[in-house]
Enzyme design. Structure first.
Site, PDB file in Angstrom:
ATOM      1  N   ALA A   1       0.801  -1.235   0.000  1.00 16.98           N
ATOM      2  CA  ALA A   1       0.000   0.000   0.000  1.00 16.98           C
ATOM      3  C   ALA A   1       0.833   1.284   0.000  1.00 16.98           C
ATOM      4  O   ALA A   1       0.259   2.368   0.171  1.00 16.98           O
ATOM      5  CB  ALA A   1      -1.000   0.030   1.145  1.00 16.98           C
ATOM      6  N   ALA A   2       2.148   1.180  -0.230  1.00 19.67           N
ATOM      7  CA  ALA A   2       2.943   2.420  -0.349  1.00 19.67           C
ATOM      8  C   ALA A   2       2.365   3.284  -1.464  1.00 19.67           C
ATOM      9  O   ALA A   2       2.170   4.503  -1.304  1.00 19.67           O
ATOM     10  CB  ALA A   2       4.401   2.079  -0.656  1.00 19.67           C
ATOM     11  N   GLY A   3       2.074   2.647  -2.597  1.00 23.22           N
ATOM     12  CA  GLY A   3       1.498   3.380  -3.726  1.00 23.22           C
ATOM     13  C   GLY A   3       0.132   3.961  -3.369  1.00 23.22           C
ATOM     14  O   GLY A   3      -0.207   5.077  -3.767  1.00 23.22           O
ATOM     15  N   ASP A   4      -0.646   3.220  -2.609  1.00 22.69           N
ATOM     16  CA  ASP A   4      -1.988   3.701  -2.235  1.00 22.69           C
ATOM     17  C   ASP A   4      -1.890   4.911  -1.310  1.00 22.69           C
ATOM     18  O   ASP A   4      -2.625   5.890  -1.474  1.00 22.69           O
ATOM     19  CB  ASP A   4      -2.777   2.586  -1.525  1.00 22.69           C
ATOM     20  CG  ASP A   4      -3.012   1.399  -2.436  1.00 22.69           C
ATOM     21  OD1 ASP A   4      -3.020   1.593  -3.668  1.00 22.69           O
ATOM     22  OD2 ASP A   4      -3.171   0.283  -1.915  1.00 22.69           O
TER      23      ASP A   4
HETATM   24  P1  ATP Z   1       2.877  -0.924  -3.703  1.00 23.27           P
HETATM   25  O1  ATP Z   1       2.418  -1.796  -4.850  1.00 23.27           O
HETATM   26  O2  ATP Z   1       3.939  -1.567  -2.843  1.00 23.27           O
HETATM   27  O3  ATP Z   1       1.780  -0.343  -2.916  1.00 23.27           O
HETATM   28  P2  ATP Z   1       3.750   0.810  -5.790  1.00 23.27           P
HETATM   29  O4  ATP Z   1       4.601  -0.141  -6.562  1.00 23.27           O
HETATM   30  O5  ATP Z   1       2.428   1.191  -6.349  1.00 23.27           O
HETATM   31  O6  ATP Z   1       3.608   0.341  -4.305  1.00 23.27           O
HETATM   32  P3  ATP Z   1       6.042   2.403  -5.218  1.00 23.27           P
HETATM   33  O7  ATP Z   1       6.681   3.073  -6.372  1.00 23.27           O
HETATM   34  O8  ATP Z   1       6.705   1.181  -4.685  1.00 23.27           O
HETATM   35  O9  ATP Z   1       4.513   2.153  -5.573  1.00 23.27           O
HETATM   36  O10 ATP Z   1       5.911   3.410  -3.990  1.00 23.27           O
HETATM   37  C1  ATP Z   1       5.148   4.602  -4.049  1.00 23.27           C
HETATM   38  C2  ATP Z   1       5.877   5.685  -3.301  1.00 23.27           C
HETATM   39  O11 ATP Z   1       6.035   5.267  -1.927  1.00 23.27           O
HETATM   40  C3  ATP Z   1       7.295   5.947  -3.802  1.00 23.27           C
HETATM   41  O12 ATP Z   1       7.312   6.866  -4.873  1.00 23.27           O
HETATM   42  C4  ATP Z   1       7.968   6.482  -2.533  1.00 23.27           C
HETATM   43  O13 ATP Z   1       7.657   7.847  -2.343  1.00 23.27           O
HETATM   44  C5  ATP Z   1       7.292   5.674  -1.422  1.00 23.27           C
HETATM   45  N1  ATP Z   1       8.072   4.466  -1.092  1.00 23.27           N
HETATM   46  C6  ATP Z   1       7.871   3.205  -1.531  1.00 23.27           C
HETATM   47  N2  ATP Z   1       8.794   2.355  -1.038  1.00 23.27           N
HETATM   48  C7  ATP Z   1       9.604   3.090  -0.253  1.00 23.27           C
HETATM   49  C8  ATP Z   1      10.757   2.788   0.562  1.00 23.27           C
HETATM   50  N3  ATP Z   1      11.258   1.551   0.646  1.00 23.27           N
HETATM   51  N4  ATP Z   1      11.321   3.823   1.241  1.00 23.27           N
HETATM   52  C9  ATP Z   1      10.826   5.094   1.171  1.00 23.27           C
HETATM   53  N5  ATP Z   1       9.745   5.422   0.426  1.00 23.27           N
HETATM   54  C10 ATP Z   1       9.134   4.441  -0.271  1.00 23.27           C
HETATM   55  O1  RIB Z   2      -2.094  -1.968  -2.952  1.00 20.04           O
HETATM   56  C1  RIB Z   2      -2.187  -2.836  -1.857  1.00 20.04           C
HETATM   57  C2  RIB Z   2      -3.507  -3.550  -1.883  1.00 20.04           C
HETATM   58  O2  RIB Z   2      -3.571  -4.376  -3.020  1.00 20.04           O
HETATM   59  C3  RIB Z   2      -3.736  -4.481  -0.705  1.00 20.04           C
HETATM   60  O3  RIB Z   2      -4.317  -3.840   0.402  1.00 20.04           O
HETATM   61  C4  RIB Z   2      -4.591  -5.582  -1.292  1.00 20.04           C
HETATM   62  O4  RIB Z   2      -5.910  -5.573  -0.820  1.00 20.04           O
HETATM   63  C5  RIB Z   2      -4.540  -5.383  -2.811  1.00 20.04           C
HETATM   64  O5  RIB Z   2      -5.721  -4.903  -3.284  1.00 20.04           O
END
Ligand code: ATP
Ligand code: RIB
Length: 308
Positions: A250-253
């Site tokens: 959920a980093a992206g979320d």
């Molecule tokens: P996920 O699928 O894990 O929810 P995502 O692949 O959609 O994430 P990421 O690019 O991994 O998105 O992360 C989104 C933002 O979160 C990044 O641009 C950054 O700002 C922050 N982030 C993610 N991972 C890290 C980390 N390990 N340390 C610091 N910031 C992070």
């Molecule tokens: O982006 C993270 C989410 O992806 C999780 O909470 C899971 O429910 C999936 O939808």
């Protein structure tokens, strides 16, 4: 953008196991006790937006099972307007099966259940939710036809639409040109632009390709490296914050929710991205999807501390 944000997307319950490493195909790995955590890309973004100061209306579809009922109660606790949530009896609410490895990486399989029943007509029947909205935020864990209808409505009502194109999919050009801000990660950007190999060199090329399709602001998220921003004013990397990752789920979320809330509160794009990157960095230091999303006070304090 004005203050109200309409988030349209999935609601899941995450069944999480902590494992030493992500199992390879055919491998069985012994893990931790089972953790049952509120998740779903739509719901995570709605919660992150609300906690970080946005006025959020959430449109989703759950069933009348315990997971669905508990999810809606949780959204209310986060001051999210739940009056447009569809409850469709006799299905199962969305569930995600998640492995989280010791290094913070994850693998996820989603059983969408009720999320597949959020239909174009549900968007058209929720017009009231969109009146006076400053932004629409959506992802791809609901039927594509629903997202297409949403983009058409956003155009008609002149509400800027932010699309987080996750999980990755190749989308019709006609949909993409209706989007104001797109926020793929590197893999999703490669799928959208039919790029075979992702490298430091291909990121600006992918961003330009999406920009030239008619999307005014392209933000490719790059995990711990930050984001690549491409709009008419700036093209380049904006670094994120350095933290020790415990769980990147959920980093992206959290990034998308906090970005939309910062924009709806009048922040300019680069400042909004900085705010969203701090929110996302905080979230990766904690386990789980929704429990990891920080509130406005915590994000602002951490930004202030970082500047001093
Ligand atoms: P996920 O699928 O894990 O929810 P995502 O692949 O959609 O994430 P990421 O690019 O991994 O998105 O992360 C989104 C933002 O979160 C990044 O641009 C950054 O700002 C922050 N982030 C993610 N991972 C890290 C980390 N390990 N340390 C610091 N910031 C992070
Ligand atoms: O982006 C993270 C989410 O992806 C999780 O909470 C899971 O429910 C999936 O939808």
């Amino acid at each position: 953008m004005r203050n109200k944000i309409v988030v349209v997307g999935s609601s899941n319950t995450d069944m999480v196991v902590k494992v030493p490493h992500i199992p390879a195909p055919g491998e069985t790995v012994m893990g931790s006790d089972l953790l049952t955590i509120p998740g779903g890309k739509g719901a995570n973004q709605a919660v992150a937006a609300a906690r970080s100061g946005g006025a959020v209306v959430f449109i989703t579809c759950v069933s009348d099972d315990t997971f669905g009922i508990n999810s809606v109660e949780n959204y209310k606790k986060d001051n999210i307007d739940t009056s447009y949530i569809k409850v469709k009896p006799g299905l199962h609410s969305g569930v995600a099966l998640i492995n989280v490895a010791d290094d913070g990486e994850n693998s996820i399989a989603v059983a969408p259940g009720a999320n597949s029943h959020l239909l174009p007509e549900d968007i058209l029947n929720s017009r009231g939710a969109f009146e006076g909205a400053g932004a629409i935020l959506a992802q791809l864990e609901i039927p594509l036809e629903t997202v297409i209808t949403l983009a058409r409505l956003a155009g008609e009502m002149r509400i800027p639409m932010i699309l987080n194109p996750a999980p990755g999919a190749n989308l019709p050009a006609d949909l993409l040109k209706k989007i104001e801000i797109i926020t793929p990660n590197e893999t999703e950007a490669a799928i959208l632009t039919e790029t075979r190999e992702v490298s430091d060199e291909s990121i600006p090329v992918m961003a330009r390709t999406l920009y030239e399709m008619g999307i005014k602001t392209v933000i490719i998220t790059l995990g711990s490296k930050g984001v690549f921003l491409f709009n008419s004013e700036f093209q380049g990397i904006i670094p994120g914050y350095s933290v020790k990752a415990v769980d990147t789920t959920a980093a992206g979320d959290v990034f998308n929710g906090a970005l939309s809330s910062a924009l709806s509160q009048g922040k300019k794009m680069k400042e909004a991205i900085d705010f969203a990157q701090m929110a996302a960095a905080i979230s990766v230091t904690r386990m789980g999807a929704q429990p990891s999303a920080p509130d406005l006070k915590e994000i602002n304090e951490r930004i202030k501390r970082n500047i001093q």
